[in-house]
Design an enzyme around this catalytic site. Structure first.
Site, PDB file in Angstrom:
ATOM      1  CG  ASP A   1       4.188 -14.776 -11.586  1.00 16.41           C
ATOM      2  OD1 ASP A   1       4.747 -15.118 -10.525  1.00 16.41           O
ATOM      3  OD2 ASP A   1       3.073 -14.231 -11.622  1.00 16.41           O
TER       4      ASP A   1
ATOM      5  CD  GLU B   1       1.449 -14.511 -15.094  1.00 12.83           C
ATOM      6  OE1 GLU B   1       2.085 -13.627 -14.518  1.00 12.83           O
ATOM      7  OE2 GLU B   1       0.228 -14.665 -14.943  1.00 12.83           O
TER       8      GLU B   1
ATOM      9  CB  CYS C   1       2.285  -6.047 -18.179  1.00 10.93           C
ATOM     10  SG  CYS C   1       1.849  -7.728 -17.746  1.00 10.93           S
TER      11      CYS C   1
ATOM     12  CG  HIS D   1      -2.243  -0.403   1.048  1.00  8.67           C
ATOM     13  ND1 HIS D   1      -3.028   0.128   0.060  1.00  8.67           N
ATOM     14  CD2 HIS D   1      -2.978  -1.326   1.669  1.00  8.67           C
ATOM     15  CE1 HIS D   1      -4.189  -0.454   0.088  1.00  8.67           C
ATOM     16  NE2 HIS D   1      -4.196  -1.351   1.055  1.00  8.67           N
TER      17      HIS D   1
HETATM   18  C1  PEP Z   1       3.920 -10.656 -13.721  1.00 12.69           C
HETATM   19  O1  PEP Z   1       3.935 -11.792 -13.245  1.00 12.69           O
HETATM   20  O2  PEP Z   1       4.872 -10.154 -14.367  1.00 12.69           O
HETATM   21  C2  PEP Z   1       2.753  -9.792 -13.532  1.00 12.69           C
HETATM   22  C3  PEP Z   1       2.668  -8.607 -14.133  1.00 12.69           C
HETATM   23  O3  PEP Z   1       1.778 -10.231 -12.690  1.00 12.69           O
HETATM   24  P1  PEP Z   1       1.873 -10.115 -11.089  1.00 12.69           P
HETATM   25  O4  PEP Z   1       3.080  -9.288 -10.755  1.00 12.69           O
HETATM   26  O5  PEP Z   1       0.599  -9.500 -10.676  1.00 12.69           O
HETATM   27  O6  PEP Z   1       2.013 -11.572 -10.722  1.00 12.69           O
HETATM   28 MG    MG Z   2       2.112 -12.657 -12.527  1.00 14.81          MG
END
Ligand code: PEP
Ligand code: MG
Length: 573
Positions: free
Chosen positions: A449, A425, A496, A183
Site C-alpha cells: 500500500d 502504509e 511485511c 486461492h
Molecule cells: C501492505 O500493504 O504492504 C500489506 C502487507 O498489506 P495488504 O497487502 O494486506 O494490503
Molecule cells: Mg496493506
C-alpha cells in the site's frame, strides 16, 4: 519456443508437460416454472444442495479452509432461502435463480475494489457451478486426471479444483488469471508447488502434452522449450532444490549477517493452515496474519468464539514465537452478502481497513475481544492497518481500553502486555512517523500500500503496473524515514509488504536499516541465505548509493549490478 512473464505466486522451478485444464462453463438452462411445480423445484434445489455439500466433503477432510468456506456458503440459510424465494416469486428454474443469485452476490463483492475481495468472487462462482452441476447431474473435469509430471495450464483454478490436485503428479501451475493473494496462489504455496499466475493468455498458446518449464521464483514460463532452455531450467531447478535442502538444515539458526547483525525473518499468512509451512521453513514468527479470511462468509461476520478459536489455534501452534495479527483490513463495507452499503467512487481511497472498524465499533470490539482472549495461548502482537495519523490511534486505544475493562469485568483472562503496533502504509503516516513512534510498540511497513499511495498507482491495475515501482526514490526515502523514526524511539520497525520477499531487494532493505522482515513462508530460506552472506556495512553503502539517485531505473541498475556481482550463483544461474 514461447516465453511468458507473469506473477510469481509460489516459488520453485518445474519442468514437465502441459496438462490443459479448461473448465467447461456449464450452459445454464432458463425456463419458467408453473406455480404448481414450485414446490417440486424447491425440493430439487434442496437435494442438489445436499449432494453438493456431500461432494465437497468427499473432496477433502474437514478443516480444509476452502472446503469450510464453500460449505459455509452452501449452508448459509440466507443463500438457500434467497434461491427458494426466487423460484417461487419469479417462477424460474433453480439453475437460473442460482446463477442470478451468485452474480448478484459477486457483483457486490467485486465492487469492493480490493484485489483480495475480487478474488473471493471466484469462490462464489465455484460454489454456484458445483450446485448447478448437481442440478444438471454433470460430472466436472477433475485435476485428479492429470498424469505424472503435469504442469497445469488453466485460465484460473477454482478453489475447489485444487483440492483434487495430487502434488506427486502435479509439478507446477501456470494460469492466465490470478494474483499473489488468490486461492490458487495460497494453495500452491502451501503445497509447495511452483506457480506463475497472471499470464493473460497462456491457455491460447499451450497445447496438451507439450513440454513446459516454469520458474515460480521469477514469474516466467516457457512453452515448448528448446534443449538449451530445458538444460538451463534443469540447472536452476537443481540449484534451487539444493539451496532449499541446505537451508532446511539451517532452520533453527537465527538469520544473521556476516558481521553478526541479527535479522529476524518472520512469515506472512492468510489462513491458519499456513502455520505448518511457517514452521517448516524456519520462520522466527508470524509478522503478518491477515485476518480477512475469517470475514468472507456471506451474510454474517464470524462470532467472537469463532475468531477466538482461529487466533488461538495459530498462537498455540507457534508456541513462544511472536504472532502478529492484523485487525480487519477489508475494502470497507461491501464484504459479503448482507453487508451492502453505498458504492464508493474511489474505494481504495475510501472506507477501508481501520476506517471501517472505527466506524463500526461493534465489529471492531468483537475482534479485539477475541484477540485478547486468544492472547492467553501464545505470544500475540496486535497490529492495525492503514493508520494515517495519531487521532485514529487514540480512538483505537480508547476502544481497546474499553474492551479490556469489559473482559476484566466479566472475569475473562487476557494478557495486559500485548504489544500494539501499526502498519505504515499511508504516506501521511510515513511523513509523521516521528510523531507516531512514541505512541506505539512497533511499526510494520506495508510496502504494497505504501508504494500504491506514495506513487498514486493502483496496485491492482495491470495497465499501469510499470509505474508501480518499489525502487522509486520516494519509496526508499519513506522507508528510511520510518526506520529512523523507529530507531530514535527505540521501537521495532518491520517490513511485511511483497517488497520484503523479493531477493533482489534484500541487501538494499538491510542497508536502509531494516532487520525485521516478514515474507511468504516459502521465501524465508531464500532471503535468509542472502542475508547470511552479506555484511551490514556493504548493505549500508549500497543503500546510500541508491538514496543519492533520482530515478527508479538508476536504482534498479545499481541494485541489479550489485546483487549479480555479489550473488552470481543466486541470480545468474
Ligand atoms: C501492505 O500493504 O504492504 C500489506 C502487507 O498489506 P495488504 O497487502 O494486506 O494490503
Ligand atoms: Mg496493506
Amino acid at each position: 519456443m514461447l516465453e511468458f512473464a507473469g506473477i510469481s505466486a509460489s516459488p520453485g522451478i518445474a519442468i514437465g508437460r502441459v496438462f490443459l485444464f479448461l473448465e467447461d462453463k456449464l450452459a445454464i438452462p432458463r425456463y419458467p416454472i408453473a406455480p404448481s411445480n414450485v414446490e417440486a423445484e424447491q425440493r430439487r434445489f434442496a437435494d442438489a444442495l445436499e449432494r453438493a455439500a456431500a461432494e465437497l466433503r468427499a473432496l477433502a477432510g474437514a478443516g480444509n479452509p476452502v472446503v469450510e468456506a464453500h460449505l459455509m456458503m452452501l449452508e448459509d440459510p440466507e443463500f438457500a432461502s434467497g434461491v427458494r424465494r426466487g423460484v417461487a416469486e419469479r417462477n424460474r428454474n433453480a439453475e437460473w435463480v442460482v446463477a442470478e443469485t451468485v452474480d448478484e452476490l459477486s457483483e457486490r463483492l467485486g465492487a469492493a475494489g480490493t484485489a483480495y475481495l475480487q478474488e473471493r468472487t471466484l469462490d462464489l462462482h465455484d460454489v454456484g457451478q458445483r450446485l448447478i452441476g448437481q442440478l444438471l447431474e454433470h460430472r466436472r473435469p477433475s485435476l485428479a486426471d492429470a498424469p505424472e509430471g503435469s504442469v497445469i495450464v488453466t485460465r484460473t483454478l477454482m478453489p475447489s479444483d485444487t483440492l483434487a490436485l495430487d502434488r506427486r503428479r502435479v509439478v507446477g501451475i501456470a494460469a492466465d488469471a490470478g494474483s499473489r493473494t488468490s486461492h490458487t496462489a495460497i494453495l500452491a504455496r502451501s503445497l509447495g508447488i511452483p506457480a506463475v499466475l497472471g499470464l493473460s493468455d497462456i491457455t491460447r498458446h499451450a497445447r496438451q502434452g507439450e513440454g513446459i518449464c516454469i520458474d515460480g521464483n521469477r514469474g516466467v514460463v516457457v512453452v515448448e522449450p528448446d534443449s538449451d532452455t530445458r538444460a538451463r531450467y534443469a540447472r536452476r531447478k537443481a540449484a534451487w532444490e539444493e539451496a532449499t535442502a541446505r537451508l532446511a538444515g539451517l532452520n533453527d539458526l537465527p538469520a544473521e549477517t556476516l558481521d553478526g547483525k541479527l535479522v529476524t525473518l518472520e512469515a506472512n499468512i492468510e489462513v491458519p493452515d499456513e502455520v505448518d509451512a511457517v514452521l517448516s521453513h524456519g520462520a522466527d514468527g508470524i509478522g503478518l496474519f491477515r485476518s480477512e479470511f475469517l470475514f468472507l462468509q456471506p451474510g454474517r461476520f464470524p462470532s467472537e468464539d469463532e475468531q477466538e478459536r482461529a487466533y488461538s489455534a495459530v498462537l498455540r501452534a507457534m508456541g513462544d514465537r511472536p504472532v502478529t495479527i492484523r485487525t480487519l483490513d477489508l475494502g470497507g463495507d461491501k464484504i459479503a452478502a448482507g453487508f451492502a452499503f453505498a458504492a464508493e467512487a474511489n474505494p481504495i481511497l475510501g472506507w477501508r481497513a481501520i476506517r471501517y472498524c472505527l466506524a463500526r465499533p461493534e465489529v471492531f470490539r468483537t475482534q479485539l475481544r477475541a484477540l485478547l482472549r486468544a492472547s492467553m495461548h501464545g505470544n500475540l502482537r496486535l497490529m492495525f492497518p492503514l493508520i494515517s495519523g495519531p487521532a485514529e490511534l487514540e480512538r483505537i486505544r480508547e476502544i481497546l481500553a474499553e474492551v479490556q475493562a469489559g473482559l476484566t469485568r466479566d472475569g475473562v483472562p487476557f494478557r495486559g502486555d500485548v504489544p500494539v503496533g501499526i502498519m505504515i502504509e499511508v504516506p501521511s503516516a510515513a511523513l509523521i512517523s516521528d510523531l507516531l513512534a512514541p505512541r506505539v510498540d512497533f511499526f510494520s511497513i506495508g510496502t504494497n500500500d505504501l508504494i500504491q499511495y506514495t506513487l498514486a498507482v493502483d496496485r491492482g491495475n495491470e495497465a499501469i503496473a510499470e509505474i508501480y515501482e518499489p525502487l522509486h526514490p520516494a519509496v526508499l526515502r519513506a522507508i528510511r524515514a520510518v526506520v529512523e523514526a523507529g530507531r530514535r524511539q527505540n521501537i521495532r520497525v518491520g517490513i511485511c509488504g511483497e517488497m520484503a520477499g523479493e531477493p533482489l531487494y534484500a541487501v538494499l532493505l538491510l542497508g536502509l536499516g531494516l532487520v525485521d522482515f516478514s515474507v511468504s513462508p516459502y521465501l524465508v530460506p531464500e532471503i535468509k541465505t542472502i542475508l547470511h552472506a552479506c555484511d551490514s556495512t556493504e548493505a549500508a553503502t549500497l543503500a546510500d548509493d541508491c538514496l543519492a539517485l533520482a530515478t527508479p531505473s538508476e536504482v534498479r541498475a545499481v541494485v541489479t549490478e550489485f546483487m549479480h556481482r555479489r550473488f552470481p550463483e543466486h541470480f545468474l544461474a
